[in-house]
Design an enzyme around this catalytic site. Structure first.
Site, short mmCIF file in Angstrom:
data_model
loop_
_atom_site.label_atom_id
_atom_site.label_comp_id
_atom_site.label_asym_id
_atom_site.label_seq_id
_atom_site.Cartn_x
_atom_site.Cartn_y
_atom_site.Cartn_z
N ARG A 99 0.79 -1.23 0.00
CA ARG A 99 0.00 0.00 0.00
C ARG A 99 0.83 1.29 0.00
NH1 ARG A 99 -3.24 -3.03 -2.24
NH2 ARG A 99 -5.18 -3.64 -1.22
N ASP A 128 -6.75 -0.55 4.82
CA ASP A 128 -6.14 -0.01 3.60
C ASP A 128 -6.52 1.44 3.34
OD1 ASP A 128 -4.63 -2.19 3.00
OD2 ASP A 128 -6.09 -3.10 1.65
N SER A 180 -13.16 -11.64 -0.54
CA SER A 180 -12.36 -10.44 -0.71
C SER A 180 -10.90 -10.87 -0.71
CB SER A 180 -12.63 -9.46 0.44
OG SER A 180 -11.78 -8.33 0.33
#
Length: 407
Positions: A99, A128, A180
């Site tokens: 990230r 996130d 996910s």
């Protein structure tokens, strides 16, 4: 923060997954038809990038920019974390590693393109959103950030699929396989569906569930040996062949995956306060962490090693909580580099049915002395231990004497 009417151009963090696939038409409808520049960070997710440009353009993006960030993620984030031995509650930080570099690139592209805002598809429940936005704030502090999950009326992934079907957005998933997932070179995460109940055992043998390898139950009956070479804590070779760190991880992913290595099932503490259950595949990373740990055992002195192990918790928290671009990270990374200056040598490991078994470690900077520790004849004078114990135990002896009234 700009008003909706002022936002004419948006840079979108685009993976082509469920969230970002529907965000493009949603932005078009809810932000007065702005230009959408889709940006995908290539962090080693391989096949997931195939067909992405066509999909982005068909759903309304003006263009797709694919940024090659794999080596930056590995060299600038993963390697320092490996040196520190950082993990978050046994999680090897796969999503968190990627990230910061993606967020930085989003900010850079937004500034270069003259964009009015950066958009991401992270939910308001997860980590996130923090990681992306802190990176953007570091490199484009005045940039408006759009997070549709914090705005729209969609309440679930099922409703996202409804939106996609209504807007003819193609999806690679179904309602039954709607986990996910996040994938990069280092790992693959699985969340949602049956995994939301910690009482449910993950079906590792279900076709299509594991993607980076197989379950330990299906692994071969014969072990696989690997030998890793390190210089100052950095992996430099695999089985005698020199190669860059990202290539080593790629090859270890294959070898580890074939032997059921690196699968964990945990309930972790998210930054926003709730507990979350996830299954993670990190085959190559698990092998690297184990090899590095073995080499540190013989090359790093006790005091430094123990302090490093304590700081590893802070380092992992920092990464997990999105504060990679911070003064504390720079300071701790300097410590990690200094503490690894003698972590050079070779580590042999045996991979067998999900297990990573040490099979021999050597280093030109080893602190291990067979002469000192042997059960055989040695130069060590064992008689000296009596004086050491007397001094080491003196405070305990004095306390006992006080309790007995003998001082």
């Amino acid at each position: 923060m700009k008003k909706k009417s002022e936002i004419k151009k948006i840079v979108l963090a685009y993976s082509g997954g469920l969230d970002t696939s529907i965000i493009i038409p949603w932005l078009k409808e809810n932000y007065n038809n702005p230009e959408i520049i889709a940006v995908s960070g290539d962090v080693g997710q391989a096949g997931e990038l195939e067909g992405l440009e066509e999909k982005a353009l068909k759903t309304g993006a003006s263009k797709l920019i694919v940024a090659d960030l794999t080596d930056e993620m590995v060299d600038e984030v993963i390697i320092p974390s490996l040196k520190m031995g950082a993990d978050y509650e046994t999680y090897l930080l796969g999503t968190a590693f990627a990230r910061p570099v993606i967020g930085k690139k989003l900010a850079e592209i937004a500034l270069a393109e003259g964009a009015d805002a950066v958009c991401h598809g992270c939910t308001g429940k997860g980590n996130d959103q923090v990681r992306f936005e802190l990176a953007v704030k570091r490199f484009a502090p005045d940039m408006t950030i759009i997070a549709p999950w914090r705005e729209w009326d969609i309440k679930s992934r099922d409703e996202e699929i409804d939106f996609a079907e209504a807007h003819q957005v193609p999806l690679k998933i179904s309602r039954e396989t709607n986990y996910s997932k996040d994938k990069n070179l280092w790992h693959l995460s699985h969340e949602g569906l049956d995994l939301e109940d910690p009482a449910n055992e993950p079906d590792y043998d279900k076709p299509g569930f594991l993607e980076m390898g197989i379950s330990p139950m299906q692994a071969p009956d014969k072990p696989t040996y690997v030998t890793l070479g390190f210089e100052k804590g950095v992996p430099m070779s695999l089985n005698g062949q020199s190669m860059k760190a990202s290539k080593i991880i790629e090859k270890l992913n294959k070898l580890g995956g074939e032997n059921g290595i690196g699968i964990i099932d945990i309930v972790e503490n998210r930054l926003v306060g709730m507990k979350d259950r996830g299954v993670y595949e990190t085959p190559g990373g698990s092998i690297l962490y184990k090899a590095h740990e073995q080499l540190e055992m013989i090359t790093v002195d006790k005091d430094t090693l123990h302090v490093k192990q304590k700081l590893a918790v802070d380092y992992a928290d920092l990464i997990y909580n999105g504060k990679w671009y911070s003064p504390l990270q720079e300071a701790l990374t300097a410590f990690a580099n200094e503490s690894n200056k003698f972590v050079t040598g070779s580590v042999k490991l045996k991979l067998y049915k999900g297990n990573i078994i040490p099979a021999g470690t050597t280093s030109p900077y080893s602190l291990y002395s067979e002469n000192l520790v042997t059960f055989g004849e040695s130069d060590y004078d064992q008689g000296q231990a009596a004086g050491f114990i007397n001094l080491w135990g003196l405070p305990i002896k004095v306390q006992a004497l006080r309790e007995q009234g003998r001082l």
